[in-house]
Design an enzyme around this catalytic site. Structure first.
Site, PDB file in Angstrom:
ATOM      1  N   CYS A 179     -58.595  59.403  12.490  1.00  0.00           N
ATOM      2  CA  CYS A 179     -57.639  58.750  11.583  1.00  0.00           C
ATOM      3  C   CYS A 179     -58.258  58.561  10.191  1.00  0.00           C
ATOM      4  CB  CYS A 179     -57.176  57.429  12.201  1.00  0.00           C
ATOM      5  SG  CYS A 179     -55.682  56.797  11.406  1.00  0.00           S
TER       6      CYS A 179
ATOM      7  N   GLU B 109     -58.962  56.996  21.762  1.00  0.00           N
ATOM      8  CA  GLU B 109     -59.487  55.839  22.493  1.00  0.00           C
ATOM      9  C   GLU B 109     -58.371  54.972  23.079  1.00  0.00           C
ATOM     10  OE1 GLU B 109     -59.477  56.387  19.289  1.00  0.00           O
ATOM     11  OE2 GLU B 109     -59.313  54.564  18.079  1.00  0.00           O
TER      12      GLU B 109
ATOM     13  N   SER C 198     -76.271  27.445  30.994  1.00  0.00           N
ATOM     14  CA  SER C 198     -75.059  26.660  31.233  1.00  0.00           C
ATOM     15  C   SER C 198     -74.534  26.897  32.644  1.00  0.00           C
ATOM     16  CB  SER C 198     -73.975  27.056  30.231  1.00  0.00           C
ATOM     17  OG  SER C 198     -73.509  28.361  30.517  1.00  0.00           O
ATOM     18  N   GLY C 199     -74.995  27.980  33.274  1.00  0.00           N
ATOM     19  CA  GLY C 199     -74.413  28.352  34.560  1.00  0.00           C
ATOM     20  C   GLY C 199     -73.264  29.332  34.374  1.00  0.00           C
ATOM     21  N   GLY C 200     -72.879  29.571  33.124  1.00  0.00           N
ATOM     22  CA  GLY C 200     -71.885  30.599  32.840  1.00  0.00           C
ATOM     23  C   GLY C 200     -72.520  31.978  33.016  1.00  0.00           C
ATOM     24  N   VAL C 201     -71.679  33.011  33.056  1.00  0.00           N
ATOM     25  CA  VAL C 201     -72.183  34.351  33.350  1.00  0.00           C
ATOM     26  C   VAL C 201     -73.236  34.803  32.334  1.00  0.00           C
ATOM     27  CG1 VAL C 201     -71.545  36.766  33.636  1.00  0.00           C
ATOM     28  CG2 VAL C 201     -70.024  34.986  34.467  1.00  0.00           C
TER      29      VAL C 201
ATOM     30  N   SER D 195     -75.275  33.238  30.049  1.00  0.00           N
ATOM     31  CA  SER D 195     -76.608  32.621  30.003  1.00  0.00           C
ATOM     32  C   SER D 195     -77.342  32.836  31.325  1.00  0.00           C
ATOM     33  CB  SER D 195     -76.526  31.137  29.634  1.00  0.00           C
ATOM     34  OG  SER D 195     -75.924  30.375  30.645  1.00  0.00           O
ATOM     35  N   SER D 196     -76.604  32.906  32.432  1.00  0.00           N
ATOM     36  CA  SER D 196     -77.261  33.120  33.725  1.00  0.00           C
ATOM     37  C   SER D 196     -77.879  34.513  33.802  1.00  0.00           C
ATOM     38  CB  SER D 196     -76.262  32.958  34.873  1.00  0.00           C
ATOM     39  OG  SER D 196     -75.749  31.655  34.881  1.00  0.00           O
TER      40      SER D 196
END
Ligand code: XMP
Length: 508
Positions: free
Chosen positions: A82, A171, A222-225, A227-228
């Site tokens: 484009c 895409e 934090s236990g979030g995906v 940071s874990s």
């Protein structure tokens, strides 16, 4: 060891991220650069090809972003999409037709003659167009390889120079042959299609060791995906040189710290579990303004984290910054914002910490795949996101320990029912909110006057927009009954049926 790479120059199209996405699905690693990137910046032995993205401007406008001519001399194939095609046509002496209207939507192209890009693909194909200007005449040395009734140069190429260009967007999934076309381009680049999370882990472990040396890293877990996974990857690379800090601000979900502890128990990670709930809830006492709540929590988080980080004597701050964070906060070539979740902005400079961000090149699902490969349980990997300020944004009005507990209990029931019914995985985010409203009810013979609870469940691709989840009536009924019966302090439950926009997902 370094992965072969395709450089994607971003001219501002909303689809640029999708280009990277498609390449990675094909096993090719692509990295996005600003439109002003130079040949020196993107070059290197690992560079196998260059893609010029679409963009909202006209290449004929003043100030339209251009292309470093040396990029065409790097000796790798170039694909213009484009705006990228128009830019090539403009700079190489083709003719651009200037238009004030945009053609937007599906279109049929007719492939003409032999070409590298369309090799083995049907001669008539549906493509996705989104453009104003178009190329009217190809530059000298270029063959027109596709056309439509309104666009005379829907595709062009110079096979000897290995420069290819198309007016449409391969895409976008509406372009029926988009993926095979991109694959043809990758073949022209002689790209090894071996990108996957497994290679990534090995490569990152080496890179982290090289960066950190014998230094120490502190990371907010934090236990979030994100940071874990960042924690596990760093741990694999540098073991005990990593210390994680988990801050309980008193606004977590029910038993959340215990769950995160259980999740990390099998890994031999050094984690400093900090109960700072008195400090946070004390600072929030009597505060009802949503912005002030957020500011107080953000400020406290920095205080507590800095205090804990000092004990570690770290040289590096580890962060779970992912590729979408990088793209969203960079715009075109701008600076990266520190993740709002662990709002530790300013901390790296103040404490003279260098950043180590092992997930910077990964999309969310790649982060998840990496997490699984590193041994995180599937369940954790599929967890709904949880905002940094926690339950504060789900407690309109003043926050007290008592109200936090009531909300935690209601939320835990809602989530456990969603999991039991199989709806947890079919929603992107779900939670309870405790409204600052007391209503009259009747329990047995007694009149009650208690809080009202709103439950919210949404489906969403990217959390920028969201639709409310059509939970079955029977499930809603069960959830409402259980909450009113089991949670002391709530006598009424409502279900939020507003989409985003106009409502946000959270309440504050
Ligand atoms: P809204 O409420 O803006 O939320 O529609 C969109 C997504 O962002 C999350 N969210 C946050 N995440 N820190 C975070 O880390 C925050 O301050 C924050 N506020 C909202 C929200 O949970 C949803 O997934």
């Amino acid at each position: 060891m370094h992965h072969e790479r395709i450089a994607i120059l971003d001219y501002g199209s909303q689809y640029t991220r999708l280009i990277t996405r498609r390449l990675r699905d094909l096993g090719a690693f692509g990295l996005v650069y600003g439109s002003n990137a130079t040949a020196a910046e993107i070059g290197g032995a690992d560079l196998k090809g260059v893609i010029l993205s679409g963009g909202p401007m006209s290449v004929l406008e003043d100030g339209a972003p251009g292309l470093d001519p040396k990029i065409l001399k790097l000796g790798v194939p170039v694909l213009g999409i484009c705006y990228g095609q128009q830019l090539l046509a403009r700079d190489l002496g083709g003719q651009i037709h200037r238009s004030t209207s945009r053609e937007y939507g599906k279109s049929e192209i007719e492939v003409c003659g032999e070409s590298v890009l369309f090799k083995g693909l049907p001669h008539h194909q549906t493509v996705w167009m989104s453009h104003g200007d178009h190329v009217e005449a190809a530059p000298k040395g270029y063959t027109v390889t596709a056309k439509t009734p309104t666009v005379p140069v829907a595709a062009m190429e110079n096979a000897a120079a290995r420069v290819y260009a198309i007016q449409f967007h391969p895409e976008v999934t509406h372009s029926a042959q988009g993926t095979p076309l991109l694959l043809n381009f990758l073949k022209a680049c002689a790209m090894k299609l071996d990108w996957n999370a497994g290679n990534f882990i090995e490569e990152k472990v080496q890179a982290i060791r090289a960066q950190v040396g014998s230094g120490k890293v502190v990371l907010g877990l934090s236990g979030g995906v994100d940071s874990s996974v960042a924690a596990l990857l760093l741990h694999k690379a540098i073991g005990d040189q990593l210390t994680c800090v988990f801050v309980d601000h008193g606004l977590l979900r029910k038993d959340e710290m215990k769950q995160v502890q259980a999740m990390f128990a099998p890994f031999d990670l050094k984690v400093n579990w900090v109960d700072a709930s008195d400090e946070f809830l004390g600072a929030l006492e009597g505060v009802t303004d949503p912005e002030r709540k957020r500011k107080i929590i953000g400020g406290k988080f920095i205080d507590v984290f800095e205090r804990e980080a000092k004990k570690v004597n770290a040289d590096f701050l580890g962060q779970g910054t992912t590729y979408p964070d990088v793209i969203e906060s960079s715009g075109i070539g701008g600076a990266i914002l520190v993740k709002s979740h662990h709002n530790v902005g300013g901390l790296p400079e103040r404490m003279k910490l260098k950043l180590v961000e092992p997930l910077r090149e990964l999309f969310k699902d790649e982060v998840r795949a990496t997490g699984l490969a590193l041994g995180l349980p599937e369940e954790m990997n599929q967890r709904h996101p949880f905002p940094g300020p926690g339950l504060a944004v789900r407690l309109p009005g003043a926050i007290t320990r008592e109200r936090v507990t009531v909300l935690q209990n209601a939320d835990a029931i809602f989530i456990s029912e969603l999991k039991a019914s199989g709806w947890y995985g079919k929603t992107s985010q779900a939670f309870a909110v405790l409204l600052p409203v007391q209503t009259v009810g009747i329990m047995g013979d007694e009149r009650t006057f208690e809080w009202m609870c709103s439950i919210r469940a949404v489906t969403s691709e990217d959390f920028m927009t969201a639709d409310w989840a059509r939970l079955p009536y029977e499930l809603l009924d069960k959830i409402a009954q259980r909450i009113v019966r089991e949670v002391k302090g709530i006598n009424r439950v409502v279900f939020d049926i507003t989409s985003k926009p106009p409502a946000t997902i959270e309440y504050e």
